[in-house]
Design an enzyme around this catalytic site. Sequence first.
Site: not given
Ligand code: RNT
Ligand code: ZN
Length: 425
Positions: A189, A230, A232, A263, A266, A290, A298, A300, A330
């Site tokens: 990523w 990955e 986003k 993810d 994302h 992920h 956000d 995460d 993640d």
């Molecule tokens: C970031 C991605 C990525 C990170 C990690 C730390 O938006 O999700 O995967 O969270 O690599």
């Molecule tokens: Zn991720």
Amino acid sequence: MTDFNKMEKAYKLAQECYAQLGVNTDRVLAELRNISLSLHCWQGDDVCGFENPDASLSGGGIQVTGNFPGKATNAEELRMDLKKAYSLIPGKHRLNLHAIYGEFEGKSVDRDEIRPEHFRTWIDWVSQEELKLDFNATCFSHPKANNGFTLSSKNRGIRDFWIEHVHRCREISSIIGKSQKSPCIHNLWIPDGSKDLTVEGWTYRSFLKESLDKIYEYEYSSTEMKDSLESKLFGIGSECFVAGSHEFYLGYALTKGKMICLDTGHFHPTESVADKISSVLLFFDEMLLHISRGVRWDSDHVVILNDEVRSIAKEIVRGKALSRMHFGLDFFDASINRIGAWVIGARAVLKAFLLALLEPHQILKEAEETGDNFYRLATLEENKSMPFHAVWDYYCLKMAVPPADLWISEIKQYENDVTNKRSKS
Ligand code: RNT
Ligand code: ZN
């Protein structure tokens, strides 16, 4: 309820209820045991890593907020914390390392200089703990990532620096995979993007493609390592343009025989990642998820047992696709107990899979085939209040981890005994 005999009895009753719907709970638990989650090392120290003592997450469109005391400040502490977390999660799992978690013994080792020996202690530790490792290049929190572009930078020197970093990370992944006799997933990523209207998106993306072509020139055996990419939608400071978009990597991975990583944080909030899986797996052999929880801007937050995670698990189980999926967690939350965050997220994902495996698939399938959509919807609704927790508690007991809420006091105890005693930093 802490009486283990009562839990066994509750399981027997639940087993009968599920059997009436044609679901064999013992078989379900055997399947659940085979699911491995790759725990993300970076939840333990707020994505700081061990490159230097004052490292903190900077640049790269991701941000950690909170200052809960007791984060791991070195690899020893991180391993201790991980060990505690694994002891509260039923099953055999994996560990997902980022390159900045190498052990550099106080030396300054730049990203284009990292070597397998920096990860030797991790490799030995996972083998002792009967875990497996996955790996990630770290293309953020670095002066050469500060202007927002790495592999897609217009500056050739910057691109070459990151190409070299990823080369080394792939090599390290292959060495890890060989030594653990299980392919190490190397996920890539990059943060590349910009805050405001961008007129040269084409240029950045073509540089990214060129850099990736160089990175993947060398092929490793898939018994040693597997690559994933990955995407986003946007990040903090890259709201208007992200070079590594979903379409970019979908196309790239498909033409190059790589995996994509979706993810769950994302995508646009109303997009369902669950719904993408059956499309992706018609064209790819395998994929990585992920698992995260997007909240407003956000991507995460700590994963919980919400509708999204439940639908993802159902989609995979309904498609009999478990063996084609890789799962990484993640998220990063520095405002609550960090070990507790790992455990909440991992237990939530496993519960989602348990729920999916307990679904009366045959009944639902027949209802759909005969067009009885009322019966299908009613069965799905009734399924929500089936006694799944009795099955979960029994599973935890069998796997020798605390059932029900008994893990919470263990986290509190560890907080008192260990993390609260760490120096404030
Ligand atoms: C970031 C991605 C990525 C990170 C990690 C730390 O938006 O999700 O995967 O969270 O690599
Ligand atoms: Zn991720």
